[in-house]
Design an enzyme around this catalytic site. Structure first.
Site, mmCIF file in Angstrom:
data_model
loop_
_atom_site.group_PDB
_atom_site.id
_atom_site.type_symbol
_atom_site.label_atom_id
_atom_site.label_comp_id
_atom_site.label_asym_id
_atom_site.label_seq_id
_atom_site.Cartn_x
_atom_site.Cartn_y
_atom_site.Cartn_z
ATOM 1 N N SER A 273 26.510 36.746 30.984
ATOM 2 C CA SER A 273 26.301 35.394 31.497
ATOM 3 C C SER A 273 26.699 34.362 30.439
ATOM 4 O O SER A 273 27.815 34.415 29.937
ATOM 5 C CB SER A 273 24.845 35.241 31.954
ATOM 6 O OG SER A 273 24.701 34.139 32.810
ATOM 7 N N ASP B 287 27.059 40.205 42.264
ATOM 8 C CA ASP B 287 26.805 39.014 41.443
ATOM 9 C C ASP B 287 27.529 37.818 42.073
ATOM 10 O O ASP B 287 28.756 37.763 42.070
ATOM 11 C CB ASP B 287 27.324 39.259 40.022
ATOM 12 C CG ASP B 287 27.063 38.089 39.075
ATOM 13 O OD1 ASP B 287 26.555 37.044 39.532
ATOM 14 O OD2 ASP B 287 27.370 38.228 37.883
ATOM 15 N N HIS C 144 23.374 39.171 39.758
ATOM 16 C CA HIS C 144 23.750 38.762 38.409
ATOM 17 C C HIS C 144 22.885 39.417 37.337
ATOM 18 O O HIS C 144 23.376 39.827 36.289
ATOM 19 C CB HIS C 144 23.627 37.236 38.323
ATOM 20 C CG HIS C 144 24.013 36.655 37.004
ATOM 21 N ND1 HIS C 144 25.303 36.719 36.519
ATOM 22 C CD2 HIS C 144 23.294 35.995 36.060
ATOM 23 C CE1 HIS C 144 25.356 36.117 35.343
ATOM 24 N NE2 HIS C 144 24.154 35.673 35.036
#
Lengths: 389, 389
Positions: A162, A328, A361
């Site tokens: 991320s 995701d 995610h």
């Protein structure tokens, strides 16, 4: 009382963290992309394992928006285990008996690296919004000063998911000779319009809280808890896939097993989100949330290279393993695919692992056997290539 | 000043709307699913066209969460044209020279049908949260009382998208003999966990606003504008597809064409969302937002029939045209597909139109030629079958 305790703990952690700290004085400013110098400033970090004699076994961990340096040791604010202990530690895939793991808190955060909750030396009060805007590149350049401190020329591996993945990519672009291998996961080379939109809604929620007080809430002895909790709720929904939400909660009702015909948390998903919001405000600074989400919004590697993404990687010597997750939707697989195409175009060696999962995610933080197998294989191969085997 | 004017206009509209109103006294209560009676209560509505002699040409329009009765005439609060004038009017696809269009404001809303901003006769003050929870079925049962008022046994067609589509479906289930044809669009037979989650985040944003005051803000002469604006921003993101956001805004910057290194609205998507939030609070009541989003959360047709969705439609005489949009992630096509399967299982005649568009959930409100062609064809065929040709 619990809130008051957490607050005082957190205030201490911002300036005098439990972890190790590297302080830079006025002679060693961090020159920010905003065009101003940040000095003095400090980087809080944790290390695990030992640096070998030729300083070739260092692994840098880059944390995500709400992460911290406590990757494989107890977080002093929450008392919880390190957030990636499933991956990092003695005998783990990132084996701290073998590698020297450096885990810094990013600039702009609130766990000891300079951020909006840190004391502004010019005023003696917390920076608040007087801290200049911080970018991903600023975070990485500060991390490079920490790596310099250890006398490390080249990191064996840089890993992160991320926002951490953004730092990994920025490392390989800004310091093309200093990263032997890189593992960017669940990330992209820019924030999408939808991501900017969700984070903007979250920032507006924080700023709408009257306790935010233009960012000067620490001096006022209050905290914009409700606004920050809403921001966390919004973001948290984007971290999970619709399928995972359905599997985990569906339309299941709370204890009473029937609708209450009220605005109480009838559905389990509601009480889960409220809990996520409430626990988050006990461990995180609202202004840091503004700064770090802004850093993600500003990140755009192609824009930094006249629209040519491949140009961002043109000098890199790094070998890459790009990891994405099918479910995701915060950083969809397509973003990783575009990254892989750019890396191919730049001639970098890259493997691409798209992991089939419905966990969304946050899968990069979870116990995903296929993920661990991919990371393990890549790290072992890189270690052989580097002569660390 | 603009806000003050809008506020007073809206307060008037809640009790004494510009549109037509049907009032029911204590002898005609609406018996709510919450188990209590609502009386007196009123339904505000607009009509277009003329009811024919045998009362066979009535089309009922069901509006979405933030919609209203002004489907084909100017909204008195905003001064804007009717929200579906692209579809409904003289010579339009729903031709008001031919059909008698009835467009009620739903119970729980704020444009003249009884809702939380209406005066509670027991106290002389606005209901606020003293209004019982309203469900989709409650809305439909109130609409049936309006339809009775016109002496209409069977509606020729019931049309609506999103929350309006939920009402369409509920109509065919609760009144299986009273709907000749039905056009549910961009909807589902229940709210998903993800939808509940986003609306819960929005409700928490409203309730976190200190001006909300436990729902008693009208008496206090304030409005939870910031909280409601955040709720609208969150919801608005879910109404657009990621592709549409990217096409419309991407990472385009505002006027200055460069990053300001601040928390200003650098990106066009940010100023767009802020604008959406600010204009919404001028036209909508915060408590109505809580009630109507809650009604959507509670909607679950299968749960109302022991988990058997087909059973919800077992007696229906209606012919259906179910419409979904490929890029709608608020009510994905899969939800419509599940509905179609249930209708097939119940033996109802149904056509299913999945429209290829990147415009997301809001596509049902837009000028979509393929949509209009589908609606036009279905309505023409149904009119022939009904002998209205």
């Amino acid at each position: 009382m619990a809130v008051a305790r957490a607050k005082s703990r957190k205030a201490d952690e911002a300036n005098n963290p439990s972890s190790q700290v590297l302080r830079f004085g006025a002679d060693k400013p961090l020159i920010l992309e905003a065009g101003v110098k940040l000095a003095p400033f400090q980087i809080a970090y944790e290390t695990y394992g030992e640096l070998n004699a030729d300083k070739s076994n260092a692994v840098l961990i880059c944390h995500a928006l709400t992460g911290d340096q406590y990757v494989a040791s107890t977080n002093p604010v929450t008392g919880k285990p390190g957030w990636w202990e499933v991956l990092i530690g003695p005998g783990k895939i990132i084996d701290t008996n073998r590698f020297f793991v450096i885990s810094p808190n990013v600039i702009g955060s609130c766990l000891g690296s300079t951020g909006p909750a840190s004391t502004n030396p010019a005023t003696g009060k917390p920076y608040g919004l007087d801290l200049p805007i911080i970018t991903i590149r600023d975070m990485v350049r500060a991390q490079a000063m920490l790596v310099d401190h250890f006398g490390i020329d080249q990191l064996f591996c840089v890993i992160g998911g991320s926002m951490g993945g953004m730092q990994v990519l920025e490392w390989t672009s800004t310091y093309p000779d200093r990263v032997f291998s890189a593992l960017p996961m669940a990330t992209g080379t820019r924030h999408s319009a939808q991501n900017i939109a969700f984070y903007e809604a979250g920032r507006q929620a924080v700023m709408a809280d009257p306790n935010w007080r233009g960012g000067k809430y620490i001096e006022a002895g209050v905290r914009p808890e409700k606004g920050l909790a809403v921001a966390r709720m919004i973001a948290h929904i984007t971290y999970l896939s619709e399928v995972a939400l359905h599997r985990k909660f569906g339309r299941n009702l709370q204890d009473r097993q029937k609708l209450t015909f009220s605005f109480d948390a009838d559905f389990q998903i509601e009480s889960y989100l409220r809990h996520q919001g409430m626990t988050f405000v006990d461990r995180f600074d609202a202004n840091s949330y503004l700064y770090l989400s802004r850093a993600m919004d500003y990140f755009d590697m192609a824009a930094d290279h006249d629209g040519q993404l491949a140009a961002a990687f043109k000098n890199t010597k790094t070998r890459f393993c790009v990891v994405s997750f099918t479910s995701d939707w915060h950083f969809p697989t397509e973003e990783s695919r575009a990254l892989v195409h750019a890396l191919n175009a730049s001639g970098a060696p890259v493997s691409f692992v798209e992991i089939e999962t419905d966990r969304g995610h946050d899968a990069f933080l979870l116990d995903e056997p296929e993920l661990f197998s991919a990371i393990g294989g890549f790290v072992a191969s890189a270690a052989r290539a580097k002569g660390l085997a």
